[in-house]
Every structure is written in structure tokens, then in C-alpha cells.
Design a protein around this motif. Structure first.
Motif, PDB file in Angstrom:
ATOM      1  N   ALA A 158      15.803   6.522   4.072  1.00  0.00           N
ATOM      2  CA  ALA A 158      14.443   5.814   3.485  1.00  0.00           C
ATOM      3  C   ALA A 158      13.747   5.102   4.997  1.00  0.00           C
ATOM      4  CB  ALA A 158      14.564   4.825   2.421  1.00  0.00           C
ATOM      5  N   ILE A 159      14.608   4.317   5.526  1.00  0.00           N
ATOM      6  CA  ILE A 159      13.985   3.607   6.916  1.00  0.00           C
ATOM      7  C   ILE A 159      13.560   4.988   7.840  1.00  0.00           C
ATOM      8  CG2 ILE A 159      14.367   2.207   8.803  1.00  0.00           C
ATOM      9  CD1 ILE A 159      13.929   0.811   6.339  1.00  0.00           C
ATOM     10  N   ASP A 160      14.313   5.858   8.025  1.00  0.00           N
ATOM     11  CA  ASP A 160      14.118   6.877   9.004  1.00  0.00           C
ATOM     12  C   ASP A 160      12.865   7.690   8.485  1.00  0.00           C
ATOM     13  OD1 ASP A 160      14.526   8.665  11.355  1.00  0.00           O
ATOM     14  OD2 ASP A 160      15.233  10.025   9.849  1.00  0.00           O
ATOM     15  N   TYR A 161      12.488   7.803   7.189  1.00  0.00           N
ATOM     16  CA  TYR A 161      11.547   8.429   6.757  1.00  0.00           C
ATOM     17  C   TYR A 161      10.180   7.587   6.969  1.00  0.00           C
ATOM     18  CZ  TYR A 161       8.496  10.488   2.990  1.00  0.00           C
ATOM     19  OH  TYR A 161       7.550  11.001   2.175  1.00  0.00           O
ATOM     20  N   PRO A 191       0.880  -1.247  -0.086  1.00  0.00           N
ATOM     21  CA  PRO A 191       0.130   0.090   0.100  1.00  0.00           C
ATOM     22  C   PRO A 191       0.873   1.210   0.003  1.00  0.00           C
ATOM     23  CG  PRO A 191       0.070  -0.897   2.051  1.00  0.00           C
ATOM     24  CD  PRO A 191       0.640  -2.049   1.184  1.00  0.00           C
ATOM     25  N   ARG A 192       2.205   1.215   0.338  1.00  0.00           N
ATOM     26  CA  ARG A 192       2.780   2.339   0.439  1.00  0.00           C
ATOM     27  C   ARG A 192       4.306   1.997   0.055  1.00  0.00           C
ATOM     28  NH1 ARG A 192       5.330   5.328   5.746  1.00  0.00           N
ATOM     29  NH2 ARG A 192       6.034   7.347   4.635  1.00  0.00           N
ATOM     30  N   VAL A 193       4.796   2.703  -1.018  1.00  0.00           N
ATOM     31  CA  VAL A 193       6.256   2.563  -1.618  1.00  0.00           C
ATOM     32  C   VAL A 193       7.093   3.895  -1.338  1.00  0.00           C
ATOM     33  CG1 VAL A 193       7.879   2.040  -3.341  1.00  0.00           C
ATOM     34  CG2 VAL A 193       5.531   0.632  -2.894  1.00  0.00           C
ATOM     35  N   VAL A 194       8.151   3.851  -0.664  1.00  0.00           N
ATOM     36  CA  VAL A 194       9.148   5.041  -0.428  1.00  0.00           C
ATOM     37  C   VAL A 194      10.343   4.935  -1.389  1.00  0.00           C
ATOM     38  CG1 VAL A 194      10.384   6.400   1.090  1.00  0.00           C
ATOM     39  CG2 VAL A 194       8.349   5.670   1.865  1.00  0.00           C
ATOM     40  N   LEU A 229      18.528  -1.647  14.326  1.00  0.00           N
ATOM     41  CA  LEU A 229      19.870  -2.010  13.565  1.00  0.00           C
ATOM     42  C   LEU A 229      19.808  -1.630  12.334  1.00  0.00           C
ATOM     43  CD1 LEU A 229      19.769  -5.675  14.623  1.00  0.00           C
ATOM     44  CD2 LEU A 229      21.301  -4.047  15.380  1.00  0.00           C
ATOM     45  N   LEU A 230      18.777  -1.350  11.557  1.00  0.00           N
ATOM     46  CA  LEU A 230      18.736  -0.607  10.257  1.00  0.00           C
ATOM     47  C   LEU A 230      19.037   0.652  10.267  1.00  0.00           C
ATOM     48  CD1 LEU A 230      15.423  -2.125   8.943  1.00  0.00           C
ATOM     49  CD2 LEU A 230      17.638  -2.708   7.949  1.00  0.00           C
ATOM     50  N   LEU A 231      18.802   1.441  11.294  1.00  0.00           N
ATOM     51  CA  LEU A 231      19.242   2.778  11.582  1.00  0.00           C
ATOM     52  C   LEU A 231      20.567   2.949  11.739  1.00  0.00           C
ATOM     53  CD1 LEU A 231      16.135   4.640  13.156  1.00  0.00           C
ATOM     54  CD2 LEU A 231      16.752   4.609  10.880  1.00  0.00           C
ATOM     55  N   ALA A 232      21.087   1.897  12.153  1.00  0.00           N
ATOM     56  CA  ALA A 232      22.601   2.142  12.700  1.00  0.00           C
ATOM     57  C   ALA A 232      23.837   1.700  11.341  1.00  0.00           C
ATOM     58  CB  ALA A 232      22.756   1.092  13.721  1.00  0.00           C
ATOM     59  N   ARG A 271       9.677   5.337   9.242  1.00  0.00           N
ATOM     60  CA  ARG A 271      10.124   4.464  10.706  1.00  0.00           C
ATOM     61  C   ARG A 271       8.753   3.840  11.286  1.00  0.00           C
ATOM     62  NH1 ARG A 271      13.180   6.612  14.920  1.00  0.00           N
ATOM     63  NH2 ARG A 271      14.507   7.507  13.685  1.00  0.00           N
ATOM     64  N   GLY A 272       7.606   4.501  10.960  1.00  0.00           N
ATOM     65  CA  GLY A 272       6.345   4.289  11.821  1.00  0.00           C
ATOM     66  C   GLY A 272       5.756   3.068  11.075  1.00  0.00           C
TER      67      GLY A 272
END
Length: 207
Positions: free
Chosen positions: A93-96, A52-55, A156-159, A98-99
Motif C-alpha cells: 500500500a505504501i509503495d502504491y 481526501p484519499r484512502v487506499v 523504513l516503511l518500504l523495508a 508513495r507520493g
């Protein structure tokens, strides 16, 4: 064919593609495919057909690419640190997003991945410890892309740092291997020759 799960697709489209054109004049992601559309558009469409959502994350100055992906329905974000390596784009992208309940991370230069494979990965990662897992596709005994992560892997992804993407996470944690009948998980566009039907699937760049 949209899957009802709440994973967010992440399309990494911020690389320079120097192996495709060392001069930097031709973007491999904007090259047309024999079946129609460009490399990046095909990659995005397969994600959008399921999730439903693609960044989509792009590098600064890639206005044509950003416009094309946005027109398809992607949320486009620009990573100012894209030259630091794949991890910088992935973290951005993950930070964008993150929810999200989790992320299915795809490479924009892999336009031959089937939508059915994306749906299978999305379903599998939800089933592993209630969405806390990792799912990767397997074709003829070989791991490929995209890769799905549950929300538990957000720290872990954000690091992540450097040009190795999420490879270290895959090595250090349990992974659900999803067997698929899809050679596209091993096919990336690295050189102009890759735009033609290959005799054998090459190894893709690892996350």
C-alpha cells in the motif's frame, strides 16, 4: 469534516482473520455491525470522512470486499503477497501511494475509531518537524490505532518484513502521543464476540 492536509489513508484489509473463523468461510470484515454496514465499511467511512484519499489493500480473491470498499470511494489495490504477513500488505500500500506527504495507517477490523481521532492524528503528524514525524493515539494511558507517519519514514516503511508491521519503527523513533477520548482505538474485531458491545477494550493487533 475532511482535513485539508495531504496525508493518504491506508486501510489494511488483507488479513485472513483465522481467529474469527478458522474454517475461512466467513470474512470478519464483511460481518454486519449493529449500527449498520460491515466492519470494513465502517472502518473505511471514518477514514474517508477526514482524508481526501484512502487506499485499501485486500488479498487476491476478495472480490466482494474490494467492490464494497471501492463503492465507498477507496482506491483498492490487491496484494499478491498478503499471506507473507501484515508487513507485505503495508509495504504494498505504501509503495502504491508513495507520493503522499504521509500516511495514516488503519486496520480494517477496527471499525469503532472515531473520525475526530483520525483528524487529530493527521493534524499532529503535520506539526512534528514539518510532517516528518509519527503520531499515535492514546486512550487512558494506552496506545492504539491508527498510526500516522510523515513522508520521511518512506524508506523504513518500504523495508518492513514479516508479521510485525511497523512496530519496530515505533520502538526506534520519537513518537507524538495524541490523547483522545476514543476507546475505539483499542477495539478490534478478533472473534464473533467482539461484534457485540464489549465490557472492556481488548488490545488490538499491533502494526
Amino acid at each position: 469534516m475532511r482535513d485539508p492536509v495531504s496525508l493518504t489513508g491506508v486501510l489494511l484489509a488483507a488479513g485472513r482473520g483465522r481467529r474469527f473463523d478458522p474454517s475461512g468461510q466467513r470474512s470478519k470484515l464483511l460481518q454486519p455491525l449493529p449500527g449498520g454496514g460491515t466492519v470494513a465499511e465502517a472502518s473505511a467511512r471514518h477514514l474517508l470522512a477526514v482524508l481526501p484519499r484512502v487506499v485499501a489493500v485486500v488479498r487476491p480473491g476478495e472480490d466482494a470486499l474490494a467492490a464494497a470498499l471501492g463503492a465507498l470511494g477507496c482506491e483498492v489495490c490487491v496484494c499478491p503477497d498478503a499471506d507473507l504477513g501484515m508487513a507485505a500488505s503495508l509495504v504494498h500500500a505504501i509503495d502504491y501511494a508513495r507520493g503522499a506527504a504521509g500516511w495514516l495507517i488503519a486496520l480494517a477490523d477496527m471499525p469503532f475509531v472515531q473520525a475526530a481521532t483520525i483528524a487529530s492524528l493527521a493534524a499532529a503528524v503535520q506539526d512534528v518537524e514539518h510532517g516528518a514525524g509519527i503520531a499515535v493515539p492514546m486512550y487512558q494511558g494506552r496506545r492504539g490505532h491508527p498510526v500516522a507517519f510523515g513522508h520521511a519514514y518512506l524508506p523504513l516503511l518500504l523495508a518492513l518484513e514479516g508479521d510485525q508491521g511497523a512496530r519496530a519503527i515505533l520502538r526506534a523513533h520519537p513518537v507524538c502521543e495524541v490523547v483522545v477520548d476514543d476507546s475505539g482505538i483499542l477495539r478490534d474485531i478478533d472473534t464473533p464476540d467482539d461484534l457485540a458491545p464489549p465490557q472492556a477494550a481488548p488490545e488490538p493487533e499491533q502494526l
